[in-house]
Design a protein around this motif. Structure first.
Motif, short mmCIF file in Angstrom:
data_model
loop_
_atom_site.label_atom_id
_atom_site.label_comp_id
_atom_site.label_asym_id
_atom_site.label_seq_id
_atom_site.Cartn_x
_atom_site.Cartn_y
_atom_site.Cartn_z
N GLY A 1 -2.05 4.40 -1.68
CA GLY A 1 -2.63 5.51 -0.94
C GLY A 1 -2.72 6.77 -1.75
O GLY A 1 -2.76 6.74 -2.99
N ALA A 2 -2.74 7.90 -1.07
CA ALA A 2 -2.95 9.20 -1.71
C ALA A 2 -1.63 9.74 -2.24
O ALA A 2 -1.04 10.67 -1.68
N ASN A 3 -1.17 9.17 -3.33
CA ASN A 3 0.15 9.48 -3.88
C ASN A 3 0.07 9.91 -5.34
O ASN A 3 -0.90 9.65 -6.04
N LEU A 4 1.16 10.54 -5.80
CA LEU A 4 1.36 10.84 -7.20
C LEU A 4 2.32 9.82 -7.79
O LEU A 4 3.21 9.33 -7.10
N PRO A 5 2.18 9.47 -9.09
CA PRO A 5 3.15 8.61 -9.73
C PRO A 5 4.54 9.25 -9.65
O PRO A 5 4.65 10.48 -9.58
N PRO A 6 5.62 8.48 -9.60
CA PRO A 6 5.66 7.03 -9.85
C PRO A 6 5.37 6.17 -8.63
O PRO A 6 5.47 4.95 -8.71
N MET A 7 5.00 6.77 -7.49
CA MET A 7 4.64 5.95 -6.34
C MET A 7 3.35 5.20 -6.62
O MET A 7 2.48 5.68 -7.34
N PRO A 8 3.20 3.99 -6.05
CA PRO A 8 1.92 3.29 -6.18
C PRO A 8 0.83 4.13 -5.52
O PRO A 8 1.08 4.81 -4.52
N HIS A 9 -0.38 4.08 -6.07
CA HIS A 9 -1.44 4.94 -5.55
C HIS A 9 -2.77 4.21 -5.55
O HIS A 9 -2.98 3.23 -6.25
N GLY A 10 -3.69 4.72 -4.71
CA GLY A 10 -5.02 4.15 -4.64
C GLY A 10 -5.15 3.04 -3.63
O GLY A 10 -4.25 2.77 -2.82
N PRO A 11 -6.29 2.32 -3.66
CA PRO A 11 -6.57 1.23 -2.70
C PRO A 11 -5.84 -0.06 -3.09
O PRO A 11 -6.38 -0.91 -3.78
N THR A 12 -4.62 -0.20 -2.63
CA THR A 12 -3.78 -1.34 -3.00
C THR A 12 -3.61 -2.31 -1.83
O THR A 12 -3.89 -1.99 -0.68
N ASP A 13 -3.11 -3.50 -2.15
CA ASP A 13 -2.88 -4.55 -1.17
C ASP A 13 -1.67 -4.22 -0.30
O ASP A 13 -0.58 -3.96 -0.81
N GLN A 14 -1.88 -4.23 1.00
CA GLN A 14 -0.81 -3.90 1.96
C GLN A 14 -0.28 -5.13 2.70
O GLN A 14 0.51 -5.00 3.63
N SER A 15 -0.69 -6.32 2.31
CA SER A 15 -0.40 -7.51 3.11
C SER A 15 1.09 -7.81 3.25
O SER A 15 1.49 -8.46 4.22
N ASP A 16 1.93 -7.33 2.33
CA ASP A 16 3.37 -7.56 2.45
C ASP A 16 3.95 -6.88 3.68
O ASP A 16 5.03 -7.26 4.15
N LEU A 17 3.25 -5.87 4.21
CA LEU A 17 3.75 -5.21 5.42
C LEU A 17 3.83 -6.18 6.58
O LEU A 17 4.69 -6.05 7.46
N GLY A 18 2.92 -7.15 6.61
CA GLY A 18 2.90 -8.12 7.70
C GLY A 18 4.11 -9.02 7.75
O GLY A 18 4.33 -9.72 8.76
N LYS A 19 4.92 -9.02 6.71
CA LYS A 19 6.12 -9.85 6.67
C LYS A 19 7.33 -9.17 7.32
O LYS A 19 8.36 -9.80 7.50
N ARG A 20 7.19 -7.90 7.63
CA ARG A 20 8.31 -7.14 8.18
C ARG A 20 8.31 -7.20 9.71
O ARG A 20 7.26 -7.05 10.35
N PRO A 21 9.49 -7.37 10.34
CA PRO A 21 9.56 -7.42 11.80
C PRO A 21 9.35 -6.05 12.45
O PRO A 21 9.12 -5.98 13.67
N ASP A 22 9.41 -4.97 11.65
CA ASP A 22 9.25 -3.63 12.22
C ASP A 22 7.83 -3.09 12.02
O ASP A 22 7.60 -1.88 12.06
N VAL A 23 6.87 -3.98 11.79
CA VAL A 23 5.48 -3.60 11.61
C VAL A 23 4.62 -4.42 12.55
O VAL A 23 4.75 -5.65 12.61
N LEU A 24 3.74 -3.76 13.31
CA LEU A 24 2.78 -4.46 14.15
C LEU A 24 1.47 -4.60 13.38
O LEU A 24 0.97 -3.64 12.81
N SER A 25 0.94 -5.82 13.39
CA SER A 25 -0.31 -6.11 12.68
C SER A 25 -1.40 -6.46 13.68
O SER A 25 -1.17 -7.24 14.61
N TYR A 26 -2.58 -5.86 13.49
CA TYR A 26 -3.73 -6.13 14.34
C TYR A 26 -4.90 -6.48 13.44
O TYR A 26 -5.21 -5.75 12.49
N THR A 27 -5.60 -7.58 13.75
CA THR A 27 -6.69 -8.04 12.89
C THR A 27 -7.91 -8.41 13.73
O THR A 27 -7.79 -9.07 14.76
#
Length: 569
Positions: free
Chosen positions: A403-429
């Motif tokens: 996302g809209a971050n400065l290094p050393p955080m990951p930045h830009g249009p990156t893959d978010q699919s690992d979020l779907g593995k967490r029980p504290d995240v709701l996924s809608y498709t």
């Protein structure tokens, strides 16, 4: 015979004078004191302090237009890029790509350390107010008076360097002809440090590491009605003070996308006539640290590569070298990259961002985890409310993945699919789209929710899911529940009560291809981009008092999640 000799001598003298003032003389003709590189030149300021500058001149003797770069990131690093001996580094915000294609045969470049930074550190006394705009004025006028300058000066640079350009412009130095501020809006605002009422912790901490020292005061005033934010508005010299043409450049994953669009609109409406008429904006597929680069996060935008640098040179050539036939005056007022339009992406144009023809497509999140257009008709009243729930522990925070971050955080249009593995995240498709979906504008989600604590955070990440299964981040938004209506009025949550709020993403221009799906991830964390919430109504994070929170999202016919998509026509 004597008269002929005198005539020959006179002609020789005239020729010598012409050659001495001509920028096209050969290297063999240049005087012994012509230097193409002058380091640590001391530029006098009006208060008798001096700023350190590095000056880079073309090889040929002459008088040249100059490009001034004012930096807090060490002028020596910028010099490495100018000399093509090294990379400008993260502080260049991707601008090393632009510098690599700049014209060093026809321009002088002057790189100045800000007052209080690096070579100019001694120019700022402890407790003294920095004189950013006045310093910029004095630098411009000093440059214009040098024997190697033809009296025309432009400015260039990104992020903090861009804000410095705005400060310089409002002081109206007589020899400033034009300016190219990248990836930054004019002035400072609450929303540069807090999004949806949540501290942009990663951003603020990086600013402190870079020497800006904003963290302490920013944390003291977490509401938008705080004294510093009011004072900033009162003291700011507005766009009406700007009188020169501007080229603004930003990107869809930049930290300041909406504020850049707002600033440009001001330049085209309430600034001076020259600014109104001749300013231009380029919005590329770039994040804050990768302007002009093809590689952005997990994506590649080769069609937009180095466009920021090419545009800047055409802009400077038109205004500083009087190349009025280079076509710059015919360029659209706004050029923007529609990401993945036609599969790869394309440049489009507009006279005004808000006037682009759009339609508004409403889709709804379902209790089954879907996104569908006809959800209202299937959401008939039932005995039990249609809900989805998750429990979020801030001690095990949901991570920032781009996302809209400065290094050393990951930045830009990156893959978010690992979020779907967490029980504290709701996924809608959504289902796969039968036709391309052309997003253009601000995506919004109106959501009904409840929580069992006095406060919680809501985060939304909007993604493009392709056949490879990757969920590429398009845009994201955040909201602190106690500021669910406005960022200056605290409203405590009552356990179990239904509440409504709106999550609004920054503007984007992104086309989902046929066969792709739209996905939303909803959670209560995005760390370290945002500060964590203790869920106790506390303004800031405290490890000892933090509590877990149970969040309920409603999908009833009266309390639902409405996703509004701005679609280009």
């Amino acid at each position: 015979m004597r008269s002929i000799t005198r005539l020959a001598a006179l002609l020789s003298f005239i020729a010598a004078v012409i050659l001495s003032s001509w920028s096209g003389v050969t290297a063999e003709d240049k005087p012994a004191d012509w230097k193409t590189e002058m380091l640590d030149v001391q530029i006098p300021m009006r208060d008798e302090k001096k700023l350190a500058a590095d000056v880079y001149l073309p090889k040929k003797v002459g008088k040249y237009p100059a490009i001034l770069i004012q930096t807090p990131y060490n002028k020596s690093n910028t010099g490495k890029a100018i000399k093509r001996t090294g990379d400008i580094g993260d502080s260049g915000r991707g601008s090393g790509s632009d510098l690599s294609i700049f014209d060093y045969d026809n321009y002088a470049y002057v790189v100045v350390d800000w007052r209080g930074f690096f070579g100019s550190k001694a120019a700022l006394t402890s407790g003294e107010r920095p004189r950013r705009g006045e310093d910029g004025y004095d630098c411009v006028e000093w440059i214009a008076g040098q024997e190697w300058c033809n009296g025309k000066v432009g400015t260039w640079g990104g992020s903090a360097l861009a804000k410095q350009q705005f400060d310089t412009m409002v002081e109206q130095p007589p020899h400033l002809v034009c300016a190219a501020p990248l990836i930054a809006p004019m002035g400072f605002a609450y929303y540069d440090y807090y999004e949806g009422g949540i501290l942009l912790e990663g951003h603020v901490e990086m600013l402190d590491k870079l020497g800006f020292g904003v963290g302490e005061i920013v944390r003291k005033f977490p509401r938008s009605d705080g004294a510093p934010w009011k004072l900033a508005r009162q003291l700011a010299k507005g766009p009406s003070n700007i009188k020169v043409p501007c080229l603004m450049i930003s990107g869809w994953w930049d930290n300041y996308t909406d504020r850049v669009l707002e600033t440009f609109d001001d330049l085209c409406t309430i600034a001076g006539d020259q600014t109104n008429k001749h300013s231009r904006l380029i919005m590329g597929p770039w994040d804050h640290v990768s302007v002009g680069l093809a590689k952005q996060g997990d994506c590649d935008f080769k069609g937009a590569e180095k466009e920021s640098g090419r545009a800047a040179m055409a802009f400077f050539d038109y205004w500083l070298r009087d190349m009025k036939d280079n076509g710059w005056d015919k360029t659209p007022r706004i050029r923007y990259w529609q990401c993945f339009e036609g599969g790869k992406g394309e440049w489009r144009s507009a006279e005004k961002w808000e006037d682009i023809k759009r339609s508004w497509k409403h889709m709804f999140l379902t209790a089954e985890g879907g996104i569908q257009a006809d959800a209202l008709s299937t959401r008939a009243a039932k005995e039990a409310p249609l809900t989805r729930k998750y429990t979020y522990d801030p001690l095990n925070p949901c991570p920032t993945l781009g996302g809209a971050n400065l290094p050393p955080m990951p930045h830009g249009p990156t893959d978010q699919s690992d979020l779907g593995k967490r029980p504290d995240v709701l996924s809608y498709t959504s289902a796969a789209f039968g036709e391309p979906l052309h997003l253009n504008g601000n995506i919004e989600l109106s959501i009904w929710f409840a929580a069992n604590r006095k406060d919680c955070d809501l985060f939304m990440r909007v993604c493009d899911v392709g056949p490879d299964g990757k969920a590429i981040l398009i845009a994201e938004a955040a909201r602190r529940a106690k500021y669910r209506n406005v960022a200056y009025s605290v409203q405590e949550l009552i356990a179990g009560d239904q509440n409504n709020t709106v999550l609004r993403c920054p503007a984007t221009a992104y086309t989902l291809q046929k066969g792709h799906k739209l996905r939303l991830y909803i959670s209560s964390g995005n760390y370290p981009r945002y500060e964590r919430n203790t869920h106790t109504l506390a303004d800031h994070w405290d490890n000892q008092s933090a509590k877990s929170v149970e969040v309920t999202v409603f999908h009833d016919k009266d309390a639902y999640a409405d996703l509004t998509l701005p679609c280009a026509q």
